[in-house]
Design a protein around this motif. Structure first.
Motif, mmCIF file in Angstrom:
data_model
loop_
_atom_site.group_PDB
_atom_site.id
_atom_site.type_symbol
_atom_site.label_atom_id
_atom_site.label_comp_id
_atom_site.label_asym_id
_atom_site.label_seq_id
_atom_site.Cartn_x
_atom_site.Cartn_y
_atom_site.Cartn_z
ATOM 1 N N LEU A 1 0.825 -1.203 0.000
ATOM 2 C CA LEU A 1 0.000 0.000 0.000
ATOM 3 C C LEU A 1 0.866 1.264 0.000
ATOM 4 N N LYS A 2 1.948 1.258 0.784
ATOM 5 C CA LYS A 2 2.859 2.419 0.800
ATOM 6 C C LYS A 2 3.416 2.703 -0.584
ATOM 7 N N LYS A 3 3.769 1.638 -1.300
ATOM 8 C CA LYS A 3 4.381 1.787 -2.626
ATOM 9 C C LYS A 3 3.381 2.174 -3.704
ATOM 10 N N THR A 4 2.134 1.740 -3.567
ATOM 11 C CA THR A 4 1.196 1.850 -4.679
ATOM 12 C C THR A 4 0.145 2.955 -4.554
ATOM 13 N N LEU A 5 -0.101 3.452 -3.354
ATOM 14 C CA LEU A 5 -1.066 4.547 -3.218
ATOM 15 C C LEU A 5 -0.518 5.799 -3.902
ATOM 16 N N PRO A 6 -1.250 6.376 -4.840
ATOM 17 C CA PRO A 6 -0.745 7.563 -5.549
ATOM 18 C C PRO A 6 -0.410 8.703 -4.579
ATOM 19 N N GLY A 7 0.803 9.217 -4.699
ATOM 20 C CA GLY A 7 1.236 10.352 -3.889
ATOM 21 C C GLY A 7 1.466 10.026 -2.425
ATOM 22 N N CYS A 8 1.614 8.739 -2.094
ATOM 23 C CA CYS A 8 1.748 8.340 -0.693
ATOM 24 C C CYS A 8 3.071 8.833 -0.107
ATOM 25 N N ARG A 9 2.970 9.609 0.953
ATOM 26 C CA ARG A 9 4.146 10.111 1.668
ATOM 27 C C ARG A 9 4.318 9.393 2.994
ATOM 28 N N TYR B 1 -4.752 2.801 9.881
ATOM 29 C CA TYR B 1 -3.508 3.383 9.391
ATOM 30 C C TYR B 1 -3.594 4.907 9.377
ATOM 31 N N GLN B 2 -2.464 5.538 9.636
ATOM 32 C CA GLN B 2 -2.301 6.981 9.468
ATOM 33 C C GLN B 2 -1.689 7.168 8.088
ATOM 34 N N ALA B 3 -2.252 8.054 7.286
ATOM 35 C CA ALA B 3 -1.762 8.242 5.925
ATOM 36 C C ALA B 3 -1.608 9.715 5.588
ATOM 37 N N GLU B 4 -0.657 9.982 4.698
ATOM 38 C CA GLU B 4 -0.510 11.305 4.104
ATOM 39 C C GLU B 4 -0.288 11.108 2.614
ATOM 40 N N LEU B 5 -1.133 11.767 1.826
ATOM 41 C CA LEU B 5 -1.051 11.661 0.373
ATOM 42 C C LEU B 5 -0.905 13.040 -0.235
ATOM 43 N N GLY B 6 -0.047 13.148 -1.229
ATOM 44 C CA GLY B 6 0.078 14.369 -2.007
ATOM 45 C C GLY B 6 -0.586 14.137 -3.354
ATOM 46 N N ILE B 7 -1.566 14.950 -3.685
ATOM 47 C CA ILE B 7 -2.321 14.754 -4.927
ATOM 48 C C ILE B 7 -2.213 15.999 -5.790
ATOM 49 N N ASP B 8 -1.973 15.776 -7.082
ATOM 50 C CA ASP B 8 -1.862 16.870 -8.039
ATOM 51 C C ASP B 8 -2.482 16.407 -9.354
ATOM 52 N N ILE B 9 -3.812 16.426 -9.399
ATOM 53 C CA ILE B 9 -4.536 15.990 -10.589
ATOM 54 C C ILE B 9 -5.570 17.055 -10.921
ATOM 55 N N GLY B 10 -5.376 17.697 -12.058
ATOM 56 C CA GLY B 10 -6.326 18.733 -12.479
ATOM 57 C C GLY B 10 -6.483 19.793 -11.403
ATOM 58 N N PRO B 11 -7.736 20.084 -11.021
ATOM 59 C CA PRO B 11 -7.974 21.130 -10.028
ATOM 60 C C PRO B 11 -7.734 20.672 -8.588
ATOM 61 N N GLY C 1 -15.588 13.021 -9.449
ATOM 62 C CA GLY C 1 -15.784 11.621 -9.839
ATOM 63 C C GLY C 1 -14.709 11.165 -10.803
ATOM 64 N N SER C 2 -14.368 12.012 -11.760
ATOM 65 C CA SER C 2 -13.319 11.687 -12.732
ATOM 66 C C SER C 2 -11.958 11.576 -12.056
ATOM 67 N N VAL C 3 -11.660 12.507 -11.150
ATOM 68 C CA VAL C 3 -10.388 12.490 -10.428
ATOM 69 C C VAL C 3 -10.303 11.240 -9.555
ATOM 70 N N ALA C 4 -11.386 10.914 -8.864
ATOM 71 C CA ALA C 4 -11.396 9.724 -8.002
ATOM 72 C C ALA C 4 -11.153 8.456 -8.820
ATOM 73 N N LYS C 5 -11.797 8.346 -9.971
ATOM 74 C CA LYS C 5 -11.607 7.161 -10.814
ATOM 75 C C LYS C 5 -10.177 7.101 -11.356
ATOM 76 N N LEU C 6 -9.601 8.247 -11.667
ATOM 77 C CA LEU C 6 -8.216 8.281 -12.119
ATOM 78 C C LEU C 6 -7.266 7.807 -11.020
ATOM 79 N N ILE C 7 -7.497 8.266 -9.791
ATOM 80 C CA ILE C 7 -6.664 7.849 -8.661
ATOM 81 C C ILE C 7 -6.815 6.348 -8.417
#
Length: 147
Positions: free
Chosen positions: A26-34, A44-54, A125-131
Motif C-alpha cells: 500500500l505504501k508503494k502503490t497509493l498515488p502520492g503516498c508520503r 492506518y495513518q496516511a498522508e497523500l500528495g495529490i496533483d490531478i487537475g484542479p 468523480g473523474s479524479v477519483a476514478k483516475l486515482i
C-alpha cells in the motif's frame, strides 16, 4: 457522491487480497503516498500528495479496513483533510473470481468539503476514478515484479 469502479486482475483473488492487505504494498502503490503507518490493527495513518487537475495538495487522515470477509470483500473507511478540503469516504471492495482472473469492484460513497466540493461532483468523480485506476494498476505491477 457515489463512485463505482471496476478493475480486472490476471490473478487469483487470494493473491490480490494479500496484496491489498499488505502495508508495504500500500505504501508503494497509493498515488502520492508520503506516509502510511499502522497505528492499530486495521487502522492506518496516511498522508497523500495529490496533483490531478484542479485537485492539488496534501491530505492527512486515517484509513480503516473493516468487515473483512477474506478473500471476498472488505470495507475501506477514509477520513482526511488538507488545504483543498476534507474527504469522508466509505468504500466496499469486492473481489469476484472469473475463469481467467479476478474482477475487483469498488462502490464508494464520498463526501467532500472545501475546494474539493466546489470543483463539482463530475470533476471529483473523474479524479477519483483516475486515482483508483493508478492505484490498482500499481498493485498489478507490484504483483508482476514480485512474481
Amino acid at each position: 457522491m457515489q463512485i463505482n469502479y471496476n478493475h480486472y486482475f490476471q490473478a487469483k483473488r487470494e493473491t490480490i487480497w494479500s496484496y491489498l492487505q499488505d502495508e508495504d504494498v500500500l505504501k508503494k502503490t497509493l498515488p502520492g503516498c508520503r506516509e502510511f503507518e499502522q497505528i492499530e490493527a486495521n487502522l492506518y495513518q496516511a498522508e497523500l500528495g495529490i496533483d490531478i487537475g484542479p485537485v492539488k495538495g496534501s491530505f492527512e487522515g486515517k484509513v480503516r479496513l473493516s468487515e473483512q470477509q477474506e478473500p471476498e470483500s472488505y470495507r475501506l473507511l477514509l477520513k482526511g483533510k488538507g488545504k483543498p478540503g476534507e474527504i469522508d469516504a466509505d468504500a466496499l471492495i469486492t473481489l469476484n473470481e472469473t475463469e481467467d482472473g479476478t474482477t475487483l469492484t469498488c462502490v464508494a460513497d464520498v463526501h467532500v468539503t472545501g475546494v474539493l466540493a466546489r470543483v463539482g461532483q463530475r470533476v471529483m468523480g473523474s479524479v477519483a476514478k483516475l486515482i483508483l485506476g493508478r492505484f490498482f494498476k500499481a498493485v498489478a505491477e507490484e504483483m508482476k515484479q514480485s512474481a
